[in-house]
Design a protein around this motif. Structure first.
Motif, short mmCIF file in Angstrom:
data_model
loop_
_atom_site.label_atom_id
_atom_site.label_comp_id
_atom_site.label_asym_id
_atom_site.label_seq_id
_atom_site.Cartn_x
_atom_site.Cartn_y
_atom_site.Cartn_z
N VAL A 269 2.50 1.43 10.08
CA VAL A 269 1.75 2.25 11.04
C VAL A 269 1.31 1.30 12.13
CG1 VAL A 269 -0.33 3.60 11.42
CG2 VAL A 269 0.97 3.89 9.31
N ALA B 266 -11.09 10.15 0.78
CA ALA B 266 -11.49 9.40 1.97
C ALA B 266 -11.78 10.35 3.13
CB ALA B 266 -10.40 8.41 2.36
N GLU B 267 -12.60 9.87 4.04
CA GLU B 267 -13.01 10.69 5.18
C GLU B 267 -11.94 10.76 6.26
OE1 GLU B 267 -14.84 8.38 3.69
OE2 GLU B 267 -16.74 9.29 3.13
N ALA C 43 -4.00 -5.07 5.54
CA ALA C 43 -4.78 -4.87 6.78
C ALA C 43 -6.18 -5.40 6.51
CB ALA C 43 -4.75 -3.41 7.17
N GLY C 44 -7.16 -4.51 6.32
CA GLY C 44 -8.52 -4.98 6.05
C GLY C 44 -8.72 -5.44 4.62
N GLY C 45 -7.82 -5.02 3.76
CA GLY C 45 -7.88 -5.46 2.37
C GLY C 45 -8.96 -4.79 1.54
N GLN C 46 -9.68 -3.85 2.11
CA GLN C 46 -10.81 -3.27 1.38
C GLN C 46 -10.40 -2.29 0.30
OE1 GLN C 46 -14.03 -4.57 1.96
NE2 GLN C 46 -12.57 -5.96 2.88
N SER C 47 -9.17 -1.82 0.37
CA SER C 47 -8.64 -1.03 -0.74
C SER C 47 -7.57 -1.82 -1.49
CB SER C 47 -8.01 0.28 -0.22
OG SER C 47 -9.01 1.09 0.35
N LEU C 48 -6.76 -2.54 -0.74
CA LEU C 48 -5.63 -3.23 -1.38
C LEU C 48 -6.08 -4.36 -2.30
CD1 LEU C 48 -2.62 -3.50 -1.75
CD2 LEU C 48 -2.51 -4.89 0.33
N ILE D 57 1.65 -4.10 3.05
CA ILE D 57 0.93 -4.56 4.24
C ILE D 57 -0.51 -4.85 3.85
CG2 ILE D 57 0.04 -3.80 6.49
CD1 ILE D 57 3.00 -4.22 6.59
N GLY E 109 -22.38 5.69 1.22
CA GLY E 109 -21.20 4.85 1.26
C GLY E 109 -20.14 5.18 0.22
N ASP E 110 -20.43 6.12 -0.67
CA ASP E 110 -19.42 6.49 -1.66
C ASP E 110 -18.35 7.39 -1.04
OD1 ASP E 110 -20.42 5.17 -3.77
OD2 ASP E 110 -21.22 6.91 -4.84
N THR F 171 -9.70 -1.22 8.24
CA THR F 171 -9.15 -0.70 9.48
C THR F 171 -9.08 0.82 9.43
OG1 THR F 171 -6.88 -0.78 8.63
CG2 THR F 171 -7.72 -2.77 9.73
N ALA G 145 -17.93 4.06 3.38
CA ALA G 145 -18.39 2.80 2.79
C ALA G 145 -19.68 2.29 3.47
CB ALA G 145 -17.29 1.75 2.84
C1 FAD Z 1 -17.17 -0.64 -1.83
C2 FAD Z 1 -16.19 0.15 -1.03
C3 FAD Z 1 -16.52 1.43 -0.66
C4 FAD Z 1 -15.63 2.19 0.07
N1 FAD Z 1 -16.01 3.45 0.41
C5 FAD Z 1 -15.16 4.20 1.13
C6 FAD Z 1 -15.52 5.52 1.54
O1 FAD Z 1 -16.62 6.01 1.28
N2 FAD Z 1 -14.60 6.23 2.21
C7 FAD Z 1 -13.38 5.72 2.55
O2 FAD Z 1 -12.61 6.42 3.16
N3 FAD Z 1 -13.03 4.49 2.20
C8 FAD Z 1 -13.88 3.71 1.51
N4 FAD Z 1 -13.51 2.44 1.17
C9 FAD Z 1 -12.16 1.97 1.55
C10 FAD Z 1 -12.16 1.39 2.92
O3 FAD Z 1 -12.43 2.35 3.89
C11 FAD Z 1 -10.81 0.72 3.19
O4 FAD Z 1 -11.06 -0.19 4.17
C12 FAD Z 1 -9.70 1.61 3.65
O5 FAD Z 1 -9.44 2.65 2.76
C13 FAD Z 1 -8.40 0.81 3.79
O6 FAD Z 1 -8.38 0.09 4.95
P1 FAD Z 1 -7.99 -1.44 4.95
O7 FAD Z 1 -7.77 -1.81 6.35
O8 FAD Z 1 -9.01 -2.18 4.22
O9 FAD Z 1 -6.58 -1.40 4.21
P2 FAD Z 1 -5.96 -2.34 3.10
O10 FAD Z 1 -6.85 -2.39 1.93
O11 FAD Z 1 -5.55 -3.60 3.68
O12 FAD Z 1 -4.68 -1.48 2.76
C14 FAD Z 1 -4.76 -0.26 2.07
C15 FAD Z 1 -3.35 0.30 1.87
O13 FAD Z 1 -2.84 0.77 3.09
C16 FAD Z 1 -1.66 0.06 3.45
N5 FAD Z 1 -1.71 -0.21 4.86
C17 FAD Z 1 -2.79 -0.71 5.53
N6 FAD Z 1 -2.50 -0.78 6.84
C18 FAD Z 1 -1.26 -0.30 7.00
C19 FAD Z 1 -0.43 -0.11 8.12
N7 FAD Z 1 -0.82 -0.41 9.36
N8 FAD Z 1 0.82 0.39 7.94
C20 FAD Z 1 1.24 0.72 6.69
N9 FAD Z 1 0.50 0.57 5.60
C21 FAD Z 1 -0.74 0.06 5.75
C22 FAD Z 1 -1.69 -1.19 2.60
O14 FAD Z 1 -0.41 -1.69 2.37
C23 FAD Z 1 -2.37 -0.71 1.37
O15 FAD Z 1 -1.44 -0.06 0.54
C24 FAD Z 1 -14.38 1.65 0.45
C25 FAD Z 1 -14.05 0.35 0.10
C26 FAD Z 1 -14.94 -0.41 -0.63
C27 FAD Z 1 -14.57 -1.80 -0.99
#
Ligand code: FAD
Lengths: 292, 782
Positions: free
Chosen positions: A167, A123-124, A32-37, A30, A191-192, A111, A102
């Motif tokens: 989810v 993560a928090e 979602a926000g792509g910030q980890s994926l 999936i 932000g870490d 998300t 972050a």
């Molecule tokens: C520079 C940077 C700093 C960051 N610092 C922090 C921090 O301090 N603390 C913190 O907690 N995070 C941090 N993050 C991560 C950020 O919070 C991500 O946004 C979060 O972890 C994942 O959310 P996303 O929506 O971007 O998910 P995505 O990156 O899109 O997805 C992450 C994973 O979750 C799965 N997934 C997403 N949504 C669903 C769903 N609805 N159902 C099933 N599976 C799903 C995806 O398939 C993937 O495997 C940071 C990211 C960056 C780029």
């Protein structure tokens, strides 16, 4: 740092998402926000053959506050949750944690549900949902189930979700009157991810006595950890400075954090004790009772 | 035809004023032109197979799977590139140095994780990376040297097969009688200090693209380098071509350099060669992971330092023995040699012993990085100044004041040699002035009152000083060419290539004043060997001190030509001509003007077959080079205030007062920008940045998730105070400033942290000072 080849799907309904998930299973991810994926794709740590973008699914971004609690939809942005006045008012823990996730730019895309589903040990939000006793609503073409936060996290980046489950929503339970929460963390830089962080949610009565308390900490193990022994000590007490020190000590000895380039296990142990003490002190001081 | 008012309205000096950067509009609106913006449709893209092992014999490389992948144009290993197996020589050498041959690509022994094993060329980068994953390398692991301590351990592993040991060079420099002085000094303190590896972290990584024109026999190479002429020279040698057959262009915008891009790497040899071989243009863009494992970082040193001093805190002797990590190969000895000569800093020290053990390890080769060996030396010296103060119970600023070289003692001969082999002689400066300005700005006595008050409240504040002298403006030369274009504008060409320093702005300012013309008619271009034959490059805070005098010289010559041209066209004597605005006018009759356009039509464009008067200044173009006699010495002081949380070890930077002296300031905005950026680098070294390697030489910090680069939220804006002591070594009196913010900062912050925690007696000898190290020093982690 280019992802391997993948097929990109842009479904517009939940049913379509679930159909794709059931078709491709663990071949799919999936988006979602792509910030980890996306970073994981770029590093080729993850190389799914199919990417299912849920951002085009209407209605998944809801954020509802009802007497039964809060429902946070799968595409509700972290920033939306953080900025919702009702959240700030009723769930200070959520807001206090989110501002430490972050940076605003990342929270604009990332998300709430994605962070929980991603289940990074540092993560928090996983600690937050654990401390709040939230429920994760997972749906697949086989049906829907509710997973309590305490059963959701299995390992760093591993959850109770099946490959075909989405989810759809996270539900935060309604809170008792007078319930207050906070998130205190130590991170190298703003932000870490947390070197040590704790989510604490408590009810402290007018006399300053702790009626209930749940605490969960990040960064100290493969999953967010409930600090039950420490919470038991606090419940029924008035959180005197001496007790806070005792709790600090208990926490240090009950956790078993990892060693890595960011910090040694010993450092995490000591600092987790400190953040717990500080969180409880903050809740005590905010409860209005006077302990000076 | 000519607007006379824009010509005869008189010239207003622009040099020295804060003219806004011409570069910023395009950079801020996303219009910058970086190397990856080059887009020929026929481009192939390269990705590189890098060693995953720190030290190994490469038994075999199986590229068959990769070659078979659709979209792959070729996969090349050393076996296919025999003509390129030549040594990439170090930049700065020493007669006693023990060399290790560095080929552009591994022949049979890989010596660090990240070293080039093979190059894949494919239709796009994604396919190229897919192919990289399919290359199978059979490594026979060899013993690994993963620290300088292990490198110098007599029974330890050896970083290269067939090498007797890991010593790159052992050099000692002495002044006076250091050993005797140490025996007789009333007080002696000794300490060991460790400074960790950190990188340059330019936003844009390294990048190379190339296209070979078979018809013309010309090779064009785009290179995100700090030194295009140096790259061209290296390529000419490698390819056995003449310099005229190779054109190296550093794109108009290069996203930061900071030293690593002044080096010359294997990719720069391999990519153009393959473009020629395949008859297709190729580009290679370093990604962030590659930047971590293959671009040269710096800093790792271990110092054993002793100081001898009298009861008043006056320095009698310093003796410093230090280890420097060259990494797997020596890219040059510039860094440790600069460390050696930077050590004494602004102080009068009669007896000096500086001894270097530079060694090879199995980690990515190191090189110069903003500060280039200076922050380490300053760190060691300034930490000792504080220890002296503590030992004698004298204020740290007072100990420094008692030892400073005075403003009337220049030129001051230190008694050692600088990096360029010349005697270390400071040309000019006013070190007591720096200290006084910084002290009064920060108000040390008010701070110390507050410090005592806050301690009672459980808050631990500290103040720390870092002071330094910085050799800048190194030779041998830099050049400038200035031409009246066919359309009546002035084209100023610099050999040096910028990476964000603002050359297009500051050199237009200088040219405008030297020519007495409007800045708006002056265009500046740079970094293209096709436009000016010789140059050295941007590094070592050297360009302004070299290129600025060259620009002024070339423009002054061109001005003479323009005056002569106008006088001929207007029929008045030359002393009746003045330049201004967009042309020339007659002094006694300002209504009579001659525009640059008219001049160029007459003398540059000309009329085919029609003669001009004998002695006419045709072909209006001038080139000048400036050769400084030796380095010009900038100086700076940083006083930092921090707060330390003794329960978590977190250090918060509260204030920084930075007084720097780079001689004449040509554009205060640019100078301030350099100091701010340099400061950020220094903060990184002090508190955040560290490259970890495990015992097997595997880098552990290969993304910003693990490598803590400070961001805006970790910084304070330093309060800048200017002091201008012009250098007598160049006609403008300028000195370098690109590194001034970096050099004193780690020392100042470390001193401040130690000051904050003085009630606990905590010692911080190792950089960076991480929260964990703070708690460790406080004994909390035992
Ligand atoms: C520079 C940077 C700093 C960051 N610092 C922090 C921090 O301090 N603390 C913190 O907690 N995070 C941090 N993050 C991560 C950020 O919070 C991500 O946004 C979060 O972890 C994942 O959310 P996303 O929506 O971007 O998910 P995505 O990156 O899109 O997805 C992450 C994973 O979750 C799965 N997934 C997403 N949504 C669903 C769903 N609805 N159902 C099933 N599976 C799903 C995806 O398939 C993937 O495997 C940071 C990211 C960056 C780029």
């Amino acid at each position: 740092m280019k992802p391997r080849y993948f097929e990109y799907h842009q479904p517009t309904s939940i049913d379509d998402v679930l159909e794709l998930l059931s078709e491709y299973g663990d071949e799919a991810k999936i988006l979602a926000g792509g910030q980890s994926l996306i970073p994981m794709l770029n590093f080729r740590i993850a190389s799914p053959a199919h990417l299912i973008d849920i951002n085009g699914v209407a209605g998944l971004d809801q954020l509802n506050l009802t007497p039964e609690g809060v429902q946070i939809g799968a595409t509700a942005r972290q920033r939306t949750v953080e900025n919702a006045p009702e959240i700030a008012l009723s769930y200070p823990l959520v807001r206090r944690a989110l501002v430490q996730v972050a940076h605003p730019q990342i929270r604009n895309r990332g998300t709430f549900c994605g962070s929980v589903a991603h289940a990074d040990a540092s993560a928090e939000l996983p600690s937050v949902v654990l401390a709040l006793g939230a429920q994760i609503i997972a749906r697949s073409s086989r049906g829907e189930r509710t997973i309590p936060a305490k059963d959701f996290f299995e390992f760093h980046l591993v959850t109770a979700l099946s490959a075909d489950e989405l989810v759809v929503e996270i539900q935060l339970p309604p809170l008792a009157a007078g319930s207050n929460g906070t998130y205190v963390e130590i991170a190298r830089r703003a932000g870490d991810f947390a070197l040590a962080g704790v989510a604490a949610q408590a009810v402290i009565d007018e006399g300053g006595t702790v009626q209930s308390l749940r605490m969960a900490c990040s960064g100290v193990g493969p999953v967010p950890q409930l600090l039950e022994e420490a919470a038991q000590l606090a419940i029924g007490s008035d959180l005197s400075d001496e007790l806070l020190l005792e709790i600090d000590n208990i926490v240090r000895t009950t956790i078993d954090p990892p060693d890595d380039v960011h910090a040694s296990a010993n450092y995490r142990r000591v600092v987790t004790g400190t953040v717990v003490r500080r969180a409880l002190k903050q809740l005590r001081d905010e409860s209005g009772s006077n302990h000076d | 035809m000519t607007d006379t008012t824009t010509i005869s309205s008189g010239h207003k000096t622009v040099t020295g004023t804060g003219v806004k950067r011409r570069e910023d509009r395009r950079l801020l609106t996303g219009e910058g032109k970086f190397l990856d913006d080059l887009n020929f449709s026929e481009f192939l893209e390269a990705a590189i197979v890098r060693s995953t092992v720190a030290h190994a014999r490469v038994r075999s490389i199986d590229v068959s799977g990769a070659i078979d992948l659709p979209g792959v144009a070729g996969v090349y290993t050393a076996g296919d590139l025999e003509e390129l197996l030549q040594n990439l020589p170090p930049k700065v050498v020493h007669p006693d140095m023990s060399h290790r041959v560095r080929f552009p690509i591994v022949l049979d022994e890989a010596c660090y994780v990240g070293e080039i094993i093979a190059v894949v060329v494919a239709e796009n980068r994604r396919i190229a990376e897919d192919a990289v994953d399919l290359v199978i390398v059979d490594y026979e692991p060899l013993p690994v040297v993963a620290s300088t301590a292990s490198a110098l351990d007599k029974d330890g592993p050896i970083a290269h097969l067939d090498a007797p040991d890991n010593v790159c060079v052992h050099i000692t420099q002495k002044a006076g009688d250091p050993d005797g002085a140490l025996l007789s000094a009333p007080h002696v303190l000794s300490e060991t200090f460790v400074i960790s590896r950190g990188g340059g972290h330019s936003m844009e990584g390294r990048a190379v693209a190339a296209r070979f024109d078979e018809v013309a026999g010309e090779l064009t190479v785009w290179d995100a380098t700090q030194a295009p002429h140096y790259a061209r020279q290296m390529l000419a040698v490698f390819y056995e071509m003449t310099e005229d057959q190779i054109r190296v262009i550093a794109p108009e915008d290069v996203g930061g350099g900071f030293g690593p891009k002044a080096q010359f790497y294997g990719e720069e040899v391999l990519i153009p060669f393959l473009a020629k071989k395949l008859g297709r243009p190729i580009k290679w863009i370093e990604d962030r992971w590659e930047n971590f494992v293959s671009s040269a970082p710096e800093r790792t040193q271990t110092h054993r330092m002793s100081v001898g001093f009298d009861d008043e805190g006056k320095l009698i002797v310093i003796k410093d023995i230090f280890e420097h990590d060259q990494g797997a190969y020596c890219l040059g000895l510039q860094v440790p040699s600069i460390t050696m000569s930077t050590l004494p800093g602004p102080y009068k020290i009669a007896n000096i012993h500086s001894e270097l053990f530079s060694c090879y390890t199995n980690m990515v080769p190191t090189s110069s990085l903003r500060g280039a060996g200076r922050p380490q030396a300053v760190y060691v010296m300034e930490r000792m100044m504080d220890r002296i103060a503590e030992h004698l119970g004298i204020a740290p600023e007072e100990v420094r004041r008692r030892n400073l070289i005075q403003a009337d003692e220049f030129p001051y001969a230190v008694g050692l040699l600088f990096r360029d082999g010349s005697p270390l002689t400071y040309d000019s400066g006013n070190y007591p002035g720096l200290l006084e300005k910084a002290e009064s700005r920060i108000d040390l006595s008010a701070f110390r009152d507050r410090q005592i008050r806050e301690r009672k409240e459980g808050r631990f504040l500290g103040v720390g000083i870092g002071m330094c002298v910085e050799g800048t403006g190194l030779g041998p030369y830099e050049g400038a060419r200035v031409r009246l274009t066919n359309f009546g504008r002035i084209m100023l060409t610099l050999a040096a290539a910028p990476q964000g320093q603002g050359y297009q702005t500051v050199y237009a300012q200088l040219a405008a004043d030297a020519l007495n013309l409007d800045m708006d008619v002056i265009d500046v271009r740079h970094g293209d060997t096709g436009n000016i034959p010789f140059g050295q490059g941007t590094f070592g805070s050297r360009v302004t001190a070299n290129a600025a005098p060259a620009v002024v010289d070339a423009c002054t010559q061109l001005k003479g030509d323009l005056v002569k041209a106008a006088s001929m066209l207007l029929g008045v004597p030359v002393d009746q001509i003045e330049l201004s605005g967009t042309g020339a006018f007659v002094v006694d009759d300002p209504e009579r003007t001659m525009s640059l356009l008219e001049i160029t039509r007459a003398f540059n464009v000309g009329r085919h077959g029609i003669a001009v008067k004998p002695g006419s200044p045709v072909g209006l173009e001038r080139t000048a080079y400036f050769t400084p006699e030796r380095a010009a010495y900038s100086s700076s002081i940083n006083i930092c205030v921090v707060e330390v949380d003794p329960e978590t070890g977190m250090v918060e930077l509260l204030r920084s007062v930075l007084v720097h002296d780079c001689g004449t300031v040509l554009n205060p905005l640019l100078v301030d920008g350099q100091v701010y950026g340099g400061f950020a680098h220094g903060v990184g070294n002090a508190l955040y940045e560290e490259m970890h390697f495990d015992e097997s030489g595997q880098p552990q910090t290969v993304s910003y998730l693990d490598y803590a680069l400070p961001g805006a939220l970790e910084l304070v804006t330093p309060e800048l105070v200017d002091q201008e002591t012009p250098s007598p070594l160049n006609p403008l009196g300028v000195k370098g400033v690109g590194e001034s913010g970096t050099i004193p900062t780690p020392a100042a912050i470390a001193n401040a942290v130690e000051d904050a925690l003085r009630p606990f007696g905590a010692r911080f000898n190792r950089l960076p000072i991480t929260p964990m190290r703070v708690l460790d020093a406080l004994g909390v982690l035992d």
